[in-house]
Structures are given as structure tokens and as C-alpha cells.
Design an enzyme around this catalytic site. Structure first.
Site, PDB file in Angstrom:
ATOM      1  N   ALA A  26      25.732   7.965-125.450  1.00 57.91           N
ATOM      2  CA  ALA A  26      25.410   7.732-124.036  1.00 57.91           C
ATOM      3  C   ALA A  26      24.319   8.691-123.550  1.00 57.91           C
ATOM      4  O   ALA A  26      24.297   9.091-122.391  1.00 57.91           O
ATOM      5  CB  ALA A  26      26.668   7.899-123.179  1.00 57.91           C
TER       6      ALA A  26
ATOM      7  N   ARG B 123       1.412  10.172-111.851  1.00 57.66           N
ATOM      8  CA  ARG B 123       0.135  10.219-111.160  1.00 57.66           C
ATOM      9  C   ARG B 123       0.294  10.086-109.652  1.00 57.66           C
ATOM     10  O   ARG B 123       1.266   9.511-109.156  1.00 57.66           O
ATOM     11  CB  ARG B 123      -0.820   9.140-111.681  1.00 57.66           C
ATOM     12  CG  ARG B 123      -0.492   7.724-111.285  1.00 57.66           C
ATOM     13  CD  ARG B 123      -1.535   6.746-111.834  1.00 57.66           C
ATOM     14  NE  ARG B 123      -1.573   6.747-113.288  1.00 57.66           N
ATOM     15  CZ  ARG B 123      -2.606   7.157-114.009  1.00 57.66           C
ATOM     16  NH1 ARG B 123      -3.696   7.604-113.397  1.00 57.66           N
ATOM     17  NH2 ARG B 123      -2.560   7.141-115.328  1.00 57.66           N
TER      18      ARG B 123
ATOM     19  N   GLU C  88      19.930   9.960-123.847  1.00 62.95           N
ATOM     20  CA  GLU C  88      18.637   9.432-123.404  1.00 62.95           C
ATOM     21  C   GLU C  88      18.219   8.201-124.186  1.00 62.95           C
ATOM     22  O   GLU C  88      17.662   7.256-123.615  1.00 62.95           O
ATOM     23  CB  GLU C  88      17.561  10.514-123.546  1.00 62.95           C
ATOM     24  CG  GLU C  88      17.726  11.662-122.553  1.00 62.95           C
ATOM     25  CD  GLU C  88      16.622  12.689-122.698  1.00 62.95           C
ATOM     26  OE1 GLU C  88      15.674  12.447-123.493  1.00 62.95           O
ATOM     27  OE2 GLU C  88      16.680  13.729-122.014  1.00 62.95           O
ATOM     28  N   MET C  89      18.455   8.184-125.501  1.00 66.69           N
ATOM     29  CA  MET C  89      18.057   7.034-126.302  1.00 66.69           C
ATOM     30  C   MET C  89      18.820   5.779-125.884  1.00 66.69           C
ATOM     31  O   MET C  89      18.260   4.681-125.829  1.00 66.69           O
ATOM     32  CB  MET C  89      18.267   7.321-127.785  1.00 66.69           C
ATOM     33  CG  MET C  89      17.733   6.233-128.697  1.00 66.69           C
ATOM     34  SD  MET C  89      15.940   6.052-128.610  1.00 66.69           S
ATOM     35  CE  MET C  89      15.420   7.386-129.666  1.00 66.69           C
TER      36      MET C  89
ATOM     37  N   CYS D 239       5.669   8.920-111.292  1.00 71.49           N
ATOM     38  CA  CYS D 239       6.084  10.179-111.906  1.00 71.49           C
ATOM     39  C   CYS D 239       4.935  10.842-112.656  1.00 71.49           C
ATOM     40  O   CYS D 239       4.959  12.060-112.884  1.00 71.49           O
ATOM     41  CB  CYS D 239       7.269   9.951-112.843  1.00 71.49           C
ATOM     42  SG  CYS D 239       6.937   8.786-114.176  1.00 71.49           S
TER      43      CYS D 239
ATOM     44  N   GLN E  15       4.634  -0.977-117.061  1.00 69.47           N
ATOM     45  CA  GLN E  15       5.196  -0.571-115.775  1.00 69.47           C
ATOM     46  C   GLN E  15       4.131  -0.230-114.740  1.00 69.47           C
ATOM     47  O   GLN E  15       4.302  -0.474-113.548  1.00 69.47           O
ATOM     48  CB  GLN E  15       6.124   0.625-115.974  1.00 69.47           C
ATOM     49  CG  GLN E  15       6.885   1.028-114.711  1.00 69.47           C
ATOM     50  CD  GLN E  15       7.807   2.206-114.947  1.00 69.47           C
ATOM     51  OE1 GLN E  15       7.701   2.892-115.963  1.00 69.47           O
ATOM     52  NE2 GLN E  15       8.705   2.450-114.024  1.00 69.47           N
TER      53      GLN E  15
END
Length: 426
Positions: A193, A52, A195-196, A50, A118
Site C-alpha cells: 500500500a 510549474r 507509493e508504487m 506542482c 496530465q
């Protein structure tokens, strides 16, 4: 060393361009196939995330035409862009600079979040896909395997990867172990519910939590998030009931006012029978009344506490950056030397074989004459040794120069000169 890299990342290209140049899974496979069709003798690994897009390519066939314009044109055609647009917006590295760049990426020194883990798995996946498709060769094998080793050295010899810098990772990775030995037998209640919550759930799973419940005013959003992570949900009206059984309470809602105040908690405190409750308030505005921290057996950590820990960790990571860079420089030099020496090996061996054939031929001719004169075998053996010493002494200076030249990156082109002078072939 003819490795080349063309690519872009969050460091040098806007997200709009990265979206246009990126490849999905199926597109990656097709691109590798198309590249081999166009450059049959070339090697390629294509890394697309996402943040590179990087193409690593190499070819020992000088007639293949594999240069910056060729790889830029290939990428442009794949993503329906103009070659000029690709060249203008993407960086290009060749030789040792391409190797050092890959090592820096794999070690997560070029990531949006310094030290995030990651990217190394993404580099491995790109390499594995290229292996499966038959797109790698001796050079890309060596370079990507060395990139993995380099990243592991950075992980082991610096604390960059051990310093968490996101709020959820600090909350679950550093705060939770201070209170609980394990989450495997604990009830985790997540309020919210968004993004966090989505960012926090993987850390909870990694920490061994198996009893996780999401509670949210919008049951639909809660159900969708729970399905992705295989956890449970509960209706918002059951908040008190879930609060009674919770061991770890996490707040991530966007509520304007606290969803649990001191009076509400006091009303159910007795039903908890003194069990420890760890409260992680990750919300802004805060989900939980700060007075919850005054109750016995309640440990409350608020967003500002966690952000301060993140900032401390970020500073500590940055202190380790020069040490990580030094590791990358060492590993780059080591790989370049190994590749250069490897390239001289066949030429040196052919020269030695060539000299050995001449020596044996002349020695055989001399021995035949000397045997007719009834020369003693001990004399013949001594002559054999002398021929061997003579050959080695004659070969030593040019071969030493070739090895020195290899260590310097073949700057003087002595390997090629040796091939031509002694007609050793390719």
C-alpha cells in the site's frame, strides 16, 4: 502581439521556490480578481501545478504599464516575496517566444516526464478558470485555443504520447493487454500500500478493473489507500485465499524476502483449476519467487523486464521530439500570422471606407455636372467603373505593403503609419 509570460518550472527553479510561488485553487481565483482590479484592460491566465507556475498576460492599453516589472511585482505581492527575487528566479518571454513556450508546455515537451498527458488538462483547467472569472480576452482566447490544437497535433502526428515510460503504465498499459482482453471481469490483487501501489491504481481503473483488493501488513495504510480509490481490502492473513481467486497479482511491498515463494504457490495451485495468473512484480527487492514463472498458466513479469521496456519507450519518445518541435514551430508561426493579419483588418477596412467616401463624393459632383450636359447613362456608368479602378490601383501598393509587414510581425510599423497618414483613428 503583446502576450507576455513570466514563470518557473522544475527545469529552472528549485522545489523550495516553486512551493513558495504556487497558488492553491482559492488563491488562483483571488489572484485573477486582484489582477483585473489592478489592470482592468488586461487579460490574464494563471497556470499553477506542482512542477510549474506561469502567468500569461496581455493588454492593448499602452498606458496600463503592464510590463515585466509590473507582472513580477504583482506575483511578488501575491506570494509575499520581493520583486527582485521573482525576476531573478523566473523566466520571462514575450510575443512569439511566449506563444511557443505555451505550445511546448501544452504538448508536454517541457514536462518532467516527456509526453505525460496530465499537463494538457492542467493548461485547459487554467484557461477555463480564467474564462469563468472573466480574465481572458481576444488574444488569450486565441493563444490558449491554439495551444490545445497544437498539443492535439503532437498527440496525433507523433508517438510521444503513445510510448509509456513509467513502470506501472507499462505494466498495466502494455503487459496486461497481452494476456487479458479486459480487466472488467478479473480479480486484481495488489500486495502493498505504498507509493508504487498508489501510482498503479489509476492505471488499473483506466483499464476497466472493478474488482481490486489491496492486501498489506499494515491494515491502516491499506484502508486509507483503498478509500481514496474506492477499492476493497483484505487482511494479510487471507493472502492464500485471495491468491486462489486472483487473475492479476501485483507486488509493490518493501519486504526484504519474497512474500510468495514457489512452495506457497504450489500449495494452492490445484484450487485455481488451471486459470491463468498474470504476475507483475514491481517491488525491489522482488515480492515473488522467480520460480513462479515455471508454473503452467502463470505469466511472471519482473521489475527489470518492465524497466527495460520503459527505457526503450523513452528512447522512442526522444526520437519523436524533433518532429513535435517542428509542429510547434509551424503552429506558432500560423498563429502569429493570423493575429498580425487580424490586427491590420480594421485599419485596412477604415482606409477602404475612407477612399470610398471620397470617390462617391467626387463622382456625385462630376455626375451632376455631366447630367446637365445630357451625357448618356452608359458613359456615366463607365466613369463610375473608372473611378473604382483608380481607387483600387492607388490603394493596392500601400495595402500590399501593410499585409507584408503584418506577415513579418509589423517590424516596419506600417499599420501605425497608415493610421497617422490618413487620420484613421485608433
Amino acid at each position: 502581439m503583446n502576450l507576455q509570460m513570466i514563470g518557473c518550472s522544475h527545469q529552472d527553479a528549485a522545489v523550495e521556490f516553486r512551493e513558495r510561488i504556487s497558488f492553491s485553487g482559492d488563491q488562483l481565483v483571488q489572484a485573477l480578481d486582484d489582477f483585473r482590479d489592478r489592470f482592468p484592460a488586461a487579460e490574464i491566465v494563471l497556470l499553477s501545478t506542482c512542477n510549474r507556475l506561469e502567468l500569461y498576460a496581455s493588454s492593448n492599453d499602452e498606458s496600463s504599464g503592464l510590463d515585466r516589472d509590473a507582472v513580477a511585482t504583482f506575483l511578488a505581492e501575491q506570494r509575499h516575496l520581493s520583486p527582485d527575487e521573482v525576476i531573478d528566479r523566473m523566466i520571462y518571454r514575450i510575443g512569439p517566444e511566449a506563444v511557443e513556450h505555451l505550445f511546448t508546455v501544452a504538448a508536454s515537451l517541457d514536462s518532467m516526464v516527456l509526453g505525460e498527458a496530465q499537463i494538457l488538462s492542467q493548461v485547459k483547467q487554467a484557461y477555463d478558470l480564467a474564462c469563468t472569472s472573466g480574465s481572458v480576452g481576444p488574444l488569450t482566447h486565441a493563444v490558449f485555443q491554439a495551444a490545445n490544437r497544437t498539443a492535439k497535433r503532437v498527440q496525433q502526428e507523433t508517438s510521444i504520447h503513445r510510448r509509456r515510460v513509467s513502470v506501472p503504465s507499462v505494466a498495466v498499459g502494455e503487459v496486461v493487454p497481452e494476456v487479458f482482453d479486459s480487466l472488467s471481469d478479473k480479480h486484481v490483487l495488489i500486495c502493498g500500500a505504498g507509493e508504487m501501489s498508489e501510482e498503479t491504481l489509476p492505471y488499473l481503473k483506466q483499464a476497466g478493473a472493478t474488482q481490486i483488493t489491496i492486501i498489506n501488513r499494515s491494515a491502516e495504510r491499506a484502508d486509507a489507500l483503498a478509500a481514496r480509490f474506492d477499492v476493497a481490502t483484505a487482511p494479510w492473513t487471507s493472502l492464500n485465499e485471495k491468491l486462489i481467486e486472483a487473475d492479476l497479482l501485483i507486488g509493490t511491498t518493501s519486504a526484504a524476502d519474497p512474500i510468495i515463494d514457489a512452495a506457497r504457490f504450489a500449495s494452492i495451485e490445484g484450487k485455481r483449476y488451471g486459470r491463468v495468473l498474470l504476475v507483475l512484480d514491481l517491488a525491489v527487492p522482488r515480492d515473488f519467487d522467480p520460480k513462479l514463472g515455471t508454473f503452467s498458466n502463470v505469466y511472471l513479469y519482473q521489475i527489470d523486464d518492465l524497466k527495460a521496456a520503459c527505457e526503450r519507450n523513452r528512447r522512442e519518445r526522444e526520437k519523436e521530439y524533433p518532429k513535435a518541435q517542428q509542429i510547434i514551430a509551424e503552429e506558432t508561426e500560423k498563429l502569429i500570422l493570423a493575429i498580425n493579419h487580424r490586427s491590420t483588418g480594421p485599419v485596412i477596412q477604415r482606409l477602404r471606407n475612407h477612399a470610398e467616401e471620397i470617390k462617391r463624393e467626387e463622382l456625385r459632383r462630376l455626375q451632376n455636372k455631366l447630367q446637365q450636359l445630357n451625357v448618356d447613362d452608359a458613359v456615366l456608368n463607365e466613369i463610375d467603373k473608372s473611378f473604382g479602378r483608380l481607387t483600387n490601383k492607388l490603394l493596392h501598393p500601400p495595402l500590399a505593403s501593410v499585409r507584408d509587414d503584418a506577415a513579418e510581425g509589423h517590424q516596419r510599423g506600417l499599420v501605425e503609419a497608415l493610421r497617422h497618414l490618413f487620420k484613421l483613428g485608433d
